[in-house]
Every structure is written in structure tokens, then in C-alpha cells.
Design an enzyme around this catalytic site. Structure first.
Site, PDB file in Angstrom:
ATOM      1  N   ARG A  32     -68.508  73.595   4.434  1.00 26.69           N
ATOM      2  CA  ARG A  32     -68.346  72.146   4.358  1.00 26.69           C
ATOM      3  C   ARG A  32     -68.917  71.690   3.022  1.00 26.69           C
ATOM      4  NH1 ARG A  32     -70.311  73.483   9.490  1.00 26.69           N
ATOM      5  NH2 ARG A  32     -68.924  72.904  11.227  1.00 26.69           N
ATOM      6  N   LYS A  57     -73.764  72.104  10.716  1.00 22.87           N
ATOM      7  CA  LYS A  57     -73.413  71.128  11.744  1.00 22.87           C
ATOM      8  C   LYS A  57     -73.889  71.648  13.094  1.00 22.87           C
ATOM      9  CE  LYS A  57     -69.556  68.197  13.116  1.00 22.87           C
ATOM     10  NZ  LYS A  57     -68.102  67.923  12.947  1.00 22.87           N
ATOM     11  N   HIS A 163     -62.351  69.121   1.929  1.00 26.26           N
ATOM     12  CA  HIS A 163     -62.231  69.785   3.227  1.00 26.26           C
ATOM     13  C   HIS A 163     -61.004  70.693   3.292  1.00 26.26           C
ATOM     14  CE1 HIS A 163     -63.086  70.373   7.485  1.00 26.26           C
ATOM     15  NE2 HIS A 163     -61.806  70.167   7.736  1.00 26.26           N
ATOM     16  N   ARG A 166     -61.884  74.404   3.028  1.00 28.36           N
ATOM     17  CA  ARG A 166     -62.420  74.995   4.264  1.00 28.36           C
ATOM     18  C   ARG A 166     -61.278  75.250   5.247  1.00 28.36           C
ATOM     19  NH1 ARG A 166     -66.821  75.403   7.927  1.00 28.36           N
ATOM     20  NH2 ARG A 166     -66.486  74.343   9.913  1.00 28.36           N
ATOM     21  N   HIS A 189     -68.331  76.909  14.090  1.00 31.69           N
ATOM     22  CA  HIS A 189     -67.894  76.033  15.179  1.00 31.69           C
ATOM     23  C   HIS A 189     -68.638  76.387  16.460  1.00 31.69           C
ATOM     24  CE1 HIS A 189     -63.745  75.408  13.067  1.00 31.69           C
ATOM     25  NE2 HIS A 189     -64.638  74.521  12.669  1.00 31.69           N
ATOM     26  N   TYR A 198     -56.327  75.835  14.251  1.00 25.48           N
ATOM     27  CA  TYR A 198     -55.688  76.556  13.154  1.00 25.48           C
ATOM     28  C   TYR A 198     -54.626  77.538  13.630  1.00 25.48           C
ATOM     29  CZ  TYR A 198     -59.664  74.725  10.541  1.00 25.48           C
ATOM     30  OH  TYR A 198     -60.576  73.890   9.969  1.00 25.48           O
TER      31      TYR A 198
END
Length: 216
Positions: A32, A57, A163, A166, A189, A198
Site C-alpha cells: 500500500r 492494515k 493503488h 498493488r 489481507h 482478483y
């Protein structure tokens, strides 16, 4: 929308340092923008060729392989950081900005090399209340401005943001037959359903060894 590798290379070629290296690292490691610009020297293990993202995150740590094709550039950047840090120390600066809890626990951490920003701002910042000279990392707005200019020069008819790189990282790993759990781990994630977005265009099969798509 993901970029092709050729489109990524065109954009990177139109970027100047340090933004060229920042964008390359975002694509090469799936970072990120906030994670990339706030990297410190201690995030890198050059001996093991591993980059560790702290407090990503969800406040979780993760490790990703350092792309072989960026190794020399990153090593050169480290030498720039070391030289800048030595000059800052000669000027008597108070160190880099640190989280308050870290500054309280480790009084000298702000001036230690391992805590210096890997992509430091060009100018020192004067803290209003104390008058201290501190260094911040490169500002996101400068990166975004440089990226917009590079995209325009590249004549790519797609909407491209930081972004996008990524997103391209994950898409290209899927195209290279990486399994979804590996990509989830590399992306950081917490829920595999986030990574599953994706898969709507690319079929995934298992591949054991993790590599950066920059090294394909």
C-alpha cells in the site's frame, strides 16, 4: 484495473528518483502507498532478502521477498539514507518522527540509523512547540503528483493511481498460477474474500515458491 507489465515499465521509466523506486517497490512487493512511504531502515533484511511490513492494515506484520531486480537500487538507496543520517547528526537534529509510545520507551531511537525513514523527506521539519529539527518521510502528495505526470507521459489510456500497482501485483501473481492463500498472505489481507476479488478474470493454481512479479 490492472496494468500490463509493459505499461508498468513505461510508467516507471518516466519517474524520477525516489518515486521510481517507490512505485517499483509497490508493484514488486504489493505494498500500500502508506506502507511504502513509511518504510524504515529496520524493515529491510538485505542478507535474507526479506522486507517486513510492521503495523500494516489491521496492525498485522507480514514479510515479502525483496525483488532481485530491485536489490541493487535498494542497496544504493540505503547508502543515501546512511549519508543523509550522518549529515543530520552533524547538524545536531533531534531525529525522525516516531510514534509517541516508541519515543517514550526508547529515548535515543529517533537518532538511531535503524529507525530512519527509507524514503526521507528532502527538508527537515521544525517542531513548533519544542523548536526541534525532525525529519519526516517523503509526502504522499509529492508521489501522487509525480505519478500523474509519468502516466500522462506514458500515454496509457487507463485510470492509474498508486493503488493500481498493488492491484497489478496480485493480478500478475494469479496469472503466474500462485494460489489464493499465498497471495492473501503477501497482500496482508485478513480475509481471503478480499483477495478473491482478483480471481474474477484469472484462474489460480498452486505454486510453492513465492517470488515477486517484478522478477518474472
Amino acid at each position: 484495473m490492472a496494468l500490463s507489465r509493459e505499461e508498468i515499465d513505461r510508467i516507471v521509466d518516466n519517474l524520477k528518483m525516489p518515486y521510481r523506486l517507490i512505485i517499483s517497490l509497490m508493484y514488486g512487493c504489493g505494498l500500500r502507498v502508506s506502507e511504502c512511504i513509511s518504510l524504515r531502515v529496520n524493515n529491510f533484511n538485505f542478507d535474507m532478502k526479506i522486507l517486513t511490513i510492521h503495523d500494516g492494515k489491521g496492525k498485522k506484520d507480514r514479510t515479502v521477498p525483496i525483488p532481485d531486480s530491485l536489490f541493487n537500487q535498494l542497496s544504493t538507496q540505503l547508502q543515501r539514507v546512511i549519508a543523509l543520517h550522518e549529515e543530520d547528526c552533524r547538524l545536531g537534529y533531534s531525529g525522525v518522527f516516531l510514534p509517541n509510545q516508541l519515543e517514550t520507551k526508547y529515548k535515543n531511537a529517533a537518532r538511531e540509523l535503524v529507525w530512519q525513514w527509507f524514503f526521507p523527506a528532502k527538508q527537515l521539519t521544525t517542531v513548533e512547540k519544542s523548536g526541534e529539527l525532525r525529519r519526516y518521510h517523503v509526502h504522499e502528495s509529492l508521489l501522487q503528483k509525480s505519478l500523474r505526470t509519468a502516466v500522462n507521459k506514458s500515454h496509457i489510456p487507463k485510470r492509474v493511481t498508486s493503488h493500481t500497482f498493488r492491484h497489478s501485483f496480485a493480478s500478475h501473481l494469479l496469472q503466474a498460477n500462485y494460489d489464493i492463500r499465498t497471495i492473501q498472505e503477501l497482500m496482508g489481507h485478513s480475509d481471503v474474500r478480499t483477495t478473491m476479488i482478483y480471481t474474477h478474470t484469472v484462474k489460480s493454481t498452486t505454486k510453492k515458491e513465492a517470488k515477486s512479479p517484478l522478477d518474472f
